[in-house]
Each structure stands twice: as C-alpha cells, then as structure tokens.
Design a protein around this motif. Structure first.
Motif, PDB file in Angstrom:
ATOM      1  N   ILE A 193     -30.362 -39.057  12.969  1.00 12.10           N
ATOM      2  CA  ILE A 193     -32.039 -39.355  13.774  1.00 12.10           C
ATOM      3  C   ILE A 193     -32.789 -39.874  12.009  1.00 12.10           C
ATOM      4  CG2 ILE A 193     -33.589 -37.835  14.923  1.00 12.10           C
ATOM      5  CD1 ILE A 193     -30.476 -38.657  16.312  1.00 12.10           C
ATOM      6  N   ILE A 194     -33.783 -40.690  12.189  1.00  9.62           N
ATOM      7  CA  ILE A 194     -34.619 -41.130  11.187  1.00  9.62           C
ATOM      8  C   ILE A 194     -35.985 -41.165  11.850  1.00  9.62           C
ATOM      9  CG2 ILE A 194     -34.159 -43.156   9.536  1.00  9.62           C
ATOM     10  CD1 ILE A 194     -32.033 -43.064   9.320  1.00  9.62           C
ATOM     11  N   PRO A 195     -36.743 -40.767  11.084  1.00  5.96           N
ATOM     12  CA  PRO A 195     -38.393 -40.389  11.563  1.00  5.96           C
ATOM     13  C   PRO A 195     -38.541 -42.232  11.438  1.00  5.96           C
ATOM     14  CG  PRO A 195     -38.222 -38.936   9.928  1.00  5.96           C
ATOM     15  CD  PRO A 195     -36.626 -39.673   9.801  1.00  5.96           C
ATOM     16  N   ILE A 196     -39.693 -42.800  12.257  1.00  2.00           N
ATOM     17  CA  ILE A 196     -40.236 -43.687  12.679  1.00  2.00           C
ATOM     18  C   ILE A 196     -41.598 -43.635  12.469  1.00  2.00           C
ATOM     19  CG2 ILE A 196     -40.004 -45.195  13.776  1.00  2.00           C
ATOM     20  CD1 ILE A 196     -38.122 -45.386  12.703  1.00  2.00           C
ATOM     21  N   THR A 197     -41.904 -42.563  13.323  1.00  2.00           N
ATOM     22  CA  THR A 197     -44.176 -42.988  13.054  1.00  2.00           C
ATOM     23  C   THR A 197     -43.785 -41.637  13.739  1.00  2.00           C
ATOM     24  OG1 THR A 197     -45.868 -43.791  13.638  1.00  2.00           O
ATOM     25  CG2 THR A 197     -43.536 -44.207  15.034  1.00  2.00           C
ATOM     26  N   SER A 198     -45.433 -41.251  13.038  1.00  2.00           N
ATOM     27  CA  SER A 198     -45.716 -39.787  14.070  1.00  2.00           C
ATOM     28  C   SER A 198     -47.754 -39.889  13.914  1.00  2.00           C
ATOM     29  CB  SER A 198     -45.567 -39.086  13.241  1.00  2.00           C
ATOM     30  OG  SER A 198     -46.665 -38.871  12.480  1.00  2.00           O
ATOM     31  N   TRP A 199     -47.870 -38.998  15.419  1.00  2.00           N
ATOM     32  CA  TRP A 199     -49.309 -39.134  15.356  1.00  2.00           C
ATOM     33  C   TRP A 199     -49.942 -38.124  16.023  1.00  2.00           C
ATOM     34  CZ3 TRP A 199     -46.130 -41.924  18.501  1.00  2.00           C
ATOM     35  CH2 TRP A 199     -45.719 -41.755  19.632  1.00  2.00           C
TER      36      TRP A 199
ATOM     37  N   PHE B 216     -38.093 -40.721  16.288  1.00  4.14           N
ATOM     38  CA  PHE B 216     -37.454 -40.827  15.341  1.00  4.14           C
ATOM     39  C   PHE B 216     -36.148 -41.962  16.049  1.00  4.14           C
ATOM     40  CE2 PHE B 216     -38.802 -36.631  15.671  1.00  4.14           C
ATOM     41  CZ  PHE B 216     -38.860 -36.358  14.468  1.00  4.14           C
ATOM     42  N   LYS B 217     -35.379 -42.614  15.049  1.00  2.00           N
ATOM     43  CA  LYS B 217     -34.197 -44.010  15.681  1.00  2.00           C
ATOM     44  C   LYS B 217     -32.998 -43.388  15.230  1.00  2.00           C
ATOM     45  CE  LYS B 217     -32.574 -48.322  14.283  1.00  2.00           C
ATOM     46  NZ  LYS B 217     -32.743 -49.905  13.004  1.00  2.00           N
ATOM     47  N   VAL B 218     -32.512 -43.170  16.521  1.00  3.89           N
ATOM     48  CA  VAL B 218     -31.295 -43.058  16.198  1.00  3.89           C
ATOM     49  C   VAL B 218     -29.608 -43.955  15.955  1.00  3.89           C
ATOM     50  CG1 VAL B 218     -29.204 -41.852  17.821  1.00  3.89           C
ATOM     51  CG2 VAL B 218     -31.693 -41.776  18.496  1.00  3.89           C
ATOM     52  N   ILE B 219     -29.272 -43.511  14.992  1.00  4.15           N
ATOM     53  CA  ILE B 219     -28.601 -43.965  14.456  1.00  4.15           C
ATOM     54  C   ILE B 219     -27.378 -43.978  14.542  1.00  4.15           C
ATOM     55  CG2 ILE B 219     -27.029 -45.213  12.164  1.00  4.15           C
ATOM     56  CD1 ILE B 219     -30.587 -46.278  12.320  1.00  4.15           C
ATOM     57  N   ASN B 220     -26.508 -44.657  15.130  1.00  3.79           N
ATOM     58  CA  ASN B 220     -24.915 -44.738  15.675  1.00  3.79           C
ATOM     59  C   ASN B 220     -24.846 -43.319  17.218  1.00  3.79           C
ATOM     60  OD1 ASN B 220     -23.387 -45.688  13.841  1.00  3.79           O
ATOM     61  ND2 ASN B 220     -23.404 -43.843  12.707  1.00  3.79           N
TER      62      ASN B 220
END
Length: 176
Positions: A110-116, A87-91
């Motif tokens: 918290i923005i999801p970026i990728t998963s596996w 997840f990318k953390v903004i602010n």
C-alpha cells in the motif's frame, strides 16, 4: 511500428517509414491520463514526402478526474475537518508464496498517493490516479463530533477513466 513511447513532452518521432498508409493508435496512456484509443486520421507516405517537412499527428488525452466529498452517514451533510487519504495498491490480492508455490510470492503493498482535509465541498483528484490500478480511500482523522470511519473503500480506475468498486458509494452524472 509497435512499442513507440512518447517523450517527456508527449512527442513520438518516427523516421524512415516505408511508403504506405499509417494510423497511430494509443495503446497505453501516460500515468494519470485516459488513453484515446481512436485511430488517428490516415497518414500517407509516398513520393511527395521524400523531402517534405515532418508530418504532425496530434492526439489529446484527458486526465483522470474524480471528485470526492466527505458527508455524514446519510449522505446529506457535507463535513469539514476529516482527513482523507488515497493509497495505491500494488499486487492487489496477491498473497505470499505458499509452500506448494501456488502464488507469486509478491506481497500486496500500500503506497500513499495523496491526502487532504475536507472543507465541506467536492475535492478534485486530477491527473494523479492511473488507469488499470487499484486504490484505497481511507479516513485517517474524523471531523469534530464524529467517529473515525474504520473501513476503507477499494476501487479500480477503468481504461475509460471511470471507477469500479464493490463499495456502496454514490457517483452522480458529473462523476461526483
């Protein structure tokens, strides 16, 4: 000139430069890449370039690249069947505005970026993570026979493409 930005093909076009000597220096990379801050070779614009063909200066950037492996608690056995997300953390670390206005009021997101799902080998994350940004790695489903790792690892991608984290996890000489 300052503030030049490449187009979708990674090209910058500069016209009408006064005669002189120029260098190009990348100050910020495209998302998912590491900046090459080394100046280009000198470009000289003088009388012999008045009707000449365009001058081409090339720089090649390296994508951000990380290998992530899911292992047992001892780091000895590669595990399969774990679902892992980044997840990318903004602010990062910013709290809502207090009554005295001491903080910005922009809440952390918290923005999801990728998963596996782990398969017992190194998983390559390439060209997805951005330098200067903070991320979280979190296990969202545990492998059969193992408990879910409730904690997460927060890390930041440095300007040189390396990562920094307060967590205790191993990175070998190959970035694994």
């Amino acid at each position: 000139h300052e503030g030049l930005i490449t187009n979708e093909k990674g090209v910058i076009t500069v016209t009408s430069l006064p005669w002189g000597e120029y260098y190009f220096v990348e100050t910020a990379p495209a998302p998912g890449y590491v900046a090459d801050t080394k100046p280009t070779d000198k470009v000289v614009i003088d009388a012999k370039y008045v009707d000449a063909s365009p001058i081409t200066v090339e720089k090649t950037n390296k994508q951000t690249e990380f290998y992530i492996t899911k292992t047992d608690i001892n780091g000895e056995k590669y595990l399969t069947g774990s679902t892992v997300e980044i997840f990318k953390v903004i602010n990062a670390g910013v709290q809502p505005a207090s009554e005295d206005g001491a903080t910005s009021g922009e809440e952390e997101q918290i923005i999801p970026i990728t998963s596996w799902t782990s398969d017992g080998s190194n998983h390559l994350i390439k060209g997805i993570l951005e330098v200067g940004e903070t991320y979280i790695i979190k296990e969202t489903a545990a492998p059969t026979g193992y408990g879910l790792l409730e904690s997460y690892i927060e890390f930041t991608v440095n300007e040189d493409g390396s990562i920094t984290s307060d967590a205790n996890f191993a990175i070998d000489e190959n970035g694994n």
